[in-house]
Enzyme design. Structure first.
Site, mmCIF file in Angstrom:
data_model
loop_
_atom_site.group_PDB
_atom_site.id
_atom_site.type_symbol
_atom_site.label_atom_id
_atom_site.label_comp_id
_atom_site.label_asym_id
_atom_site.label_seq_id
_atom_site.Cartn_x
_atom_site.Cartn_y
_atom_site.Cartn_z
ATOM 1 N N ASN A 106 68.757 36.532 53.145
ATOM 2 C CA ASN A 106 67.304 36.439 53.241
ATOM 3 C C ASN A 106 66.934 35.877 54.605
ATOM 4 O O ASN A 106 67.717 35.163 55.232
ATOM 5 C CB ASN A 106 66.767 35.527 52.132
ATOM 6 C CG ASN A 106 65.250 35.436 52.132
ATOM 7 O OD1 ASN A 106 64.555 36.443 52.261
ATOM 8 N ND2 ASN A 106 64.722 34.226 51.998
ATOM 9 N N HIS A 108 63.892 33.496 56.211
ATOM 10 C CA HIS A 108 62.819 32.601 55.784
ATOM 11 C C HIS A 108 62.113 32.039 57.013
ATOM 12 O O HIS A 108 62.775 31.604 57.952
ATOM 13 C CB HIS A 108 63.380 31.464 54.937
ATOM 14 C CG HIS A 108 62.324 30.559 54.387
ATOM 15 N ND1 HIS A 108 61.486 30.950 53.356
ATOM 16 C CD2 HIS A 108 61.938 29.312 54.737
ATOM 17 C CE1 HIS A 108 60.648 29.966 53.092
ATOM 18 N NE2 HIS A 108 60.899 28.960 53.909
ATOM 19 N N SER A 135 64.992 31.102 59.692
ATOM 20 C CA SER A 135 66.372 30.896 59.262
ATOM 21 C C SER A 135 66.859 32.112 58.485
ATOM 22 O O SER A 135 66.179 32.579 57.569
ATOM 23 C CB SER A 135 66.484 29.666 58.348
ATOM 24 O OG SER A 135 65.926 28.512 58.944
ATOM 25 N N ASP A 144 65.579 29.403 48.492
ATOM 26 C CA ASP A 144 65.670 29.130 49.927
ATOM 27 C C ASP A 144 66.676 28.015 50.226
ATOM 28 O O ASP A 144 66.552 27.311 51.232
ATOM 29 C CB ASP A 144 64.299 28.774 50.509
ATOM 30 C CG ASP A 144 63.302 29.915 50.399
ATOM 31 O OD1 ASP A 144 63.731 31.081 50.475
ATOM 32 O OD2 ASP A 144 62.104 29.659 50.223
#
Length: 208
Positions: A106, A108, A135, A144
Site C-alpha cells: 500500500n 499511504h 510511505s 496502515d
C-alpha cells in the site's frame, strides 16, 4: 511479474506504474485493475492501456468478508505475484490480507507511523509539522501498520493548505511506489518475520 492494482478513484499511482513499465523501468505486467467504484477514473486509465478491469461494488455485500471473498475470487483468476493498493478506500479484512501476505503493498500519504487512516495532510498541518510525506509499506492486519519499505519527504510551507500539500506529496508517491515494486520484482525485497528486508537486510528508516 504479474501485478493487480486495486483502486477507488483517479488512479494516478496506477498511471505511474503504467508509465514506469512503458519506460522499461519496471519489468512487470499489470494483469488486472479492480475497483469498488464503477465511476473510478482509474478504470478508464486501465482500459486505455489495454489492461483487464473489474468493478466489484462493496455496497452489494452485507459485510466486509463477503466483499473481500468476491475480490479474492476475481484476483485468483490471474497468476498474480503482487497486489498493490493504490488509493483503494476500503479496509481489508484479515481474510484478504492473509491470502496475499508478503505480496500485498500500500501507499499511504503520511510519514508512518504518523497519521494512519484519513485526513493525513490536515492532521499534519494542525500539528504544525515541518514536513510531510508518503510511505510504501507491506500490508498486514493492522491498519496502515505494516512494515515500511520506503518513504519520501517534502517540507510543509507556511502557505500550504491540505490540497497544496497533498499535491506535492502525490508527486513523491509517484516516484517511490514504482521503486518499491521494482525492488520486489527484482527479488530484492521481501516480508520476513514481520520486517521488510531489502537485499536480505532489515530496512531502517531515518527518524525525524
Amino acid at each position: 511479474m504479474n501485478l493487480a492494482v486495486l483502486i477507488s478513484g483517479g488512479g494516478s499511482n496506477l498511471q505511474a506504474f503504467i508509465d514506469a513499465i512503458a519506460r522499461g523501468e519496471l519489468d512487470a505486467n499489470i494483469s488486472l485493475v479492480l475497483s469498488n467504484r464503477a465511476e473510478a477514473y482509474g478504470l478508464q486509465r486501465a482500459r486505455q492501456a489495454n489492461i483487464d478491469t473489474r468493478c466489484i461494488d462493496h455496497r452489494a455485500y452485507d459485510n466486509r468478508e463477503n466483499f473481500d471473498r468476491a475480490m479474492l475470487d476475481a484476483l485468483r483468476a490471474y497468476p498474480l505475484d503482487l497486489v498493490l493498493l493504490a488509493g483503494f478506500m476500503r479496509i481489508l479484512s484479515p481474510l484478504f490480507v492473509r491470502a496475499y501476505l508478503g505480496r500485498l503493498m500500500n501507499i499511504h500519504p503520511s510519514l508512518l507511523p504518523k497519521y494512519p487512516g484519513l485526513h493525513t495532510h490536515q492532521r499534519a498541518l494542525e500539528a504544525a509539522d515541518r514536513e510531510a510525506g508518503a510511505s510504501v509499506h507491506f500490508v498486514t492486519e493492522e491498519l496502515d501498520g505494516g512494515p515500511v519499505i520506503v518513504q519520501a519527504r517534502t517540507p510543509i510551507l507556511e502557505t500550504d493548505n491540505a490540497d497544496t500539500l497533498a499535491a506535492r506529496v502525490l508527486e513523491q508517491e509517484h516516484r517511490i511506489y514504482p521503486l518499491a515494486v521494482r525492488w520486489f520484482c527484482e527479488g530484492r525485497l521481501r516480508l520476513e518475520g514481520g520486517s521488510a528486508l531489502l537485499d536480505g537486510k532489515p530496512i531502517r528508516l531515518s527518524a525525524g
